[in-house]
Structure formats: structure tokens, C-alpha cells
Design a protein around this motif. Structure first.
Motif, PDB file in Angstrom:
ATOM      1  N   UNK A   1       0.896  -1.041   0.023  1.00  0.00           N
ATOM      2  CA  UNK A   1      -0.078   0.071  -0.033  1.00  0.00           C
ATOM      3  C   UNK A   1       0.948   1.203  -0.074  1.00  0.00           C
ATOM      4  N   UNK A   2       2.014   1.252   0.508  1.00  0.00           N
ATOM      5  CA  UNK A   2       2.925   2.378   0.685  1.00  0.00           C
ATOM      6  C   UNK A   2       3.114   2.622  -0.830  1.00  0.00           C
ATOM      7  N   UNK A   3       3.561   1.933  -1.389  1.00  0.00           N
ATOM      8  CA  UNK A   3       3.968   2.143  -2.934  1.00  0.00           C
ATOM      9  C   UNK A   3       2.782   2.658  -3.639  1.00  0.00           C
ATOM     10  N   UNK A   4       1.631   2.373  -3.443  1.00  0.00           N
ATOM     11  CA  UNK A   4       0.495   2.762  -4.078  1.00  0.00           C
ATOM     12  C   UNK A   4       0.206   4.279  -3.880  1.00  0.00           C
ATOM     13  N   UNK A   5       0.484   4.889  -2.373  1.00  0.00           N
ATOM     14  CA  UNK A   5       0.343   6.177  -2.183  1.00  0.00           C
ATOM     15  C   UNK A   5       1.284   6.843  -2.711  1.00  0.00           C
ATOM     16  N   UNK A   6       2.689   6.474  -2.810  1.00  0.00           N
ATOM     17  CA  UNK A   6       3.623   7.102  -3.466  1.00  0.00           C
ATOM     18  C   UNK A   6       3.641   7.465  -4.932  1.00  0.00           C
ATOM     19  N   UNK A   7       3.095   6.313  -5.562  1.00  0.00           N
ATOM     20  CA  UNK A   7       2.727   6.566  -6.989  1.00  0.00           C
ATOM     21  C   UNK A   7       1.394   7.254  -7.247  1.00  0.00           C
ATOM     22  N   UNK A   8       0.509   7.487  -6.343  1.00  0.00           N
ATOM     23  CA  UNK A   8      -0.469   8.488  -6.424  1.00  0.00           C
ATOM     24  C   UNK A   8      -0.042   9.721  -6.385  1.00  0.00           C
ATOM     25  N   UNK A   9       1.019   9.987  -5.419  1.00  0.00           N
ATOM     26  CA  UNK A   9       1.495  11.039  -5.245  1.00  0.00           C
ATOM     27  C   UNK A   9       1.997  11.999  -6.464  1.00  0.00           C
ATOM     28  N   UNK A  10       2.933  10.986  -7.017  1.00  0.00           N
ATOM     29  CA  UNK A  10       3.783  11.148  -8.344  1.00  0.00           C
ATOM     30  C   UNK A  10       3.044  11.609  -9.493  1.00  0.00           C
ATOM     31  N   UNK A  11       1.844  10.700  -9.599  1.00  0.00           N
ATOM     32  CA  UNK A  11       0.997  11.268 -10.424  1.00  0.00           C
ATOM     33  C   UNK A  11       0.047  12.245 -10.383  1.00  0.00           C
ATOM     34  N   UNK A  12      -0.087  12.772  -9.179  1.00  0.00           N
ATOM     35  CA  UNK A  12      -0.854  14.175  -8.673  1.00  0.00           C
ATOM     36  C   UNK A  12       0.177  15.086  -9.396  1.00  0.00           C
ATOM     37  N   UNK A  13       1.517  15.029  -8.777  1.00  0.00           N
ATOM     38  CA  UNK A  13       2.501  16.091  -9.057  1.00  0.00           C
ATOM     39  C   UNK A  13       2.632  16.299 -10.542  1.00  0.00           C
ATOM     40  N   UNK A  14       2.630  15.290 -11.395  1.00  0.00           N
ATOM     41  CA  UNK A  14       2.802  15.284 -12.960  1.00  0.00           C
ATOM     42  C   UNK A  14       1.593  15.904 -13.464  1.00  0.00           C
ATOM     43  N   UNK A  15       0.235  15.539 -12.937  1.00  0.00           N
ATOM     44  CA  UNK A  15      -0.878  16.164 -13.540  1.00  0.00           C
ATOM     45  C   UNK A  15      -0.848  17.735 -13.184  1.00  0.00           C
ATOM     46  N   UNK A  16      -0.478  18.099 -12.132  1.00  0.00           N
ATOM     47  CA  UNK A  16      -0.510  19.500 -11.567  1.00  0.00           C
ATOM     48  C   UNK A  16       0.546  20.165 -12.574  1.00  0.00           C
ATOM     49  N   UNK A  17       1.639  19.543 -12.684  1.00  0.00           N
ATOM     50  CA  UNK A  17       2.738  20.469 -13.428  1.00  0.00           C
ATOM     51  C   UNK A  17       2.541  20.270 -14.891  1.00  0.00           C
ATOM     52  N   UNK A  18       1.723  19.497 -15.330  1.00  0.00           N
ATOM     53  CA  UNK A  18       1.361  19.487 -16.617  1.00  0.00           C
ATOM     54  C   UNK A  18       0.150  20.786 -17.006  1.00  0.00           C
ATOM     55  N   UNK A  19      -0.551  20.664 -16.088  1.00  0.00           N
ATOM     56  CA  UNK A  19      -1.567  21.990 -16.085  1.00  0.00           C
ATOM     57  C   UNK A  19      -0.968  23.397 -16.015  1.00  0.00           C
ATOM     58  N   UNK A  20       0.083  23.468 -15.168  1.00  0.00           N
ATOM     59  CA  UNK A  20       0.642  24.941 -15.333  1.00  0.00           C
ATOM     60  C   UNK A  20       1.958  25.067 -16.196  1.00  0.00           C
ATOM     61  N   UNK A  21       2.058  24.255 -17.179  1.00  0.00           N
ATOM     62  CA  UNK A  21       3.180  24.167 -17.934  1.00  0.00           C
ATOM     63  C   UNK A  21       2.688  25.069 -19.095  1.00  0.00           C
ATOM     64  N   UNK A  22       3.607  25.608 -19.900  1.00  0.00           N
ATOM     65  CA  UNK A  22       3.155  26.133 -21.307  1.00  0.00           C
ATOM     66  C   UNK A  22       2.921  25.004 -22.251  1.00  0.00           C
ATOM     67  N   UNK A  23       2.319  25.254 -23.474  1.00  0.00           N
ATOM     68  CA  UNK A  23       2.041  24.410 -24.535  1.00  0.00           C
ATOM     69  C   UNK A  23       3.523  23.898 -25.150  1.00  0.00           C
TER      70      UNK A  23
END
Length: 195
Positions: A1-23
């Protein structure tokens, strides 16, 4: 389960950084290229749509620089064409050769022209070419001998050394050419005058 939480956090960061990035950069370049192509239509007189409003400040600066470079390049080209046209239409005065300038310098000195003034370049040319009968005629050489009577300093010493070296070379030659005779006479005259 600990790995799942870490992967979820990574995915969240990636999604948020993609939203903030320029095209992506390639899309920006395509957009700028399209805008610059439209600027070409301005030259033809067509009124383009205003795509500049869609650009970020950085993209606008880049686009403005490119357009400014194009305008400057075109202005330079037109200026060069205009200059070449005026050069062709104007008649340039005939250029005077170096040997003629040196001979005129010597002539002016000989005639004691009040406008005459010393010119190292002319003197150097005369002293370098004085043995060449094609470049310095006999008439000019006689004037040059009178001019050399007033030589001073290193010019005098250098002229004597060159004449002595030429004489040594001539003496060491196995065959004496008749073509060298005028040159030999001039060397002797210079050595007699300056020694």
C-alpha cells in the motif's frame, strides 16, 4: 500500500505540473511561423487576422524580433541596390598609380614647389624601385640622385647597404647579362654619391 500512495502522489504532481506548463515548444514554433507567414501577407496588402493577441509576452517578443530582422534585412538589400545603381551611374575619377604619385612627388621636390612636403611612403617606393629602368626612367633617376644627396639617417644607411649587396650579388654571378648593365651603372652612381 505504501507504494500505491507514493505512485499516487507522483501522478498528482505530474498532472498539476502539466496543467501549469506552457504548451509544448513545437506548438509555439508552429504558431510563430504561422504569424510570420501572415506578416508576409501584410506586404501584399491583405489585412490579416490579429493572431498576436493569442501570444504570450515572450512569444510576442520573439515574433517582433524576427519581424524586425526581416525588415532590416530588406532595408539593407534595398540600400545596397541603390548604392550599386548610383556607383554605376557616376563616373569615378581615374585612379593614379603608386609609381605616378612617387614620380610626381620627386618632380615637385625637384621644381622646389612650395606645396611639396616629405612623404615617407613615396620616398620608400622611389628608393626601392630606383634600379628598375622600367619603373624609374633615366630622367627621373637623375632627379632621384639629386634628391638622395640630402638623404639622412636610416634611409641613407639602408640605401648604401642595399646597393653594396646588389654589387656583391652581381660580382658573384658567373655570367654577366647585358640587361643588368643599366642596373649596375645605377648602383655605382648611388654608391659614389652616398659613400
Amino acid at each position: 500500500m505504501a507504494k500505491d500512495k507514493k505512485t499516487e502522489k507522483r501522478e498528482k504532481k505530474q498532472r498539476s505540473s502539466e496543467d501549469n506548463c506552457d504548451p509544448p515548444v513545437s506548438k509555439k514554433k508552429k504558431h510563430i511561423a504561422e504569424v510570420s507567414e501572415e506578416s508576409d501577407t501584410e506586404k501584399t496588402g491583405e489585412v490579416p487576422e490579429d493572431p498576436i493577441e493569442d501570444l504570450t509576452p515572450e512569444e510576442r517578443r520573439v515574433l517582433e524580433r524576427k519581424l524586425k530582422k526581416k525588415r532590416n534585412k530588406e532595408e539593407k538589400r534595398l540600400k545596397k541596390e541603390a548604392e550599386s545603381f548610383t556607383k554605376e551611374s557616376e563616373e569615378e575619377p581615374a585612379k593614379v598609380s603608386v609609381d605616378q604619385l612617387a614620380k610626381d612627388y620627386l618632380k615637385s621636390w625637384y621644381r622646389k614647389n612650395p606645396e611639396w612636403k616629405f612623404q615617407k611612403l613615396r620616398q620608400t617606393w622611389l628608393l626601392t624601385n630606383m634600379y628598375d629602368t622600367e619603373k624609374v626612367s633615366n630622367k627621373h633617376f637623375k632627379r632621384l640622385l639629386k634628391y638622395m644627396a640630402g638623404l639622412q639617417g636610416s634611409a641613407r644607411e639602408t640605401t648604401i647597404q642595399k646597393a653594396e649587396n646588389y654589387m656583391k650579388e652581381y660580382d658573384q654571378q658567373e655570367t654577366q647579362d647585358e640587361a643588368d648593365e643599366p642596373k649596375l651603372k645605377r648602383m655605382r652612381a648611388v654608391l659614389q654619391l652616398l659613400s
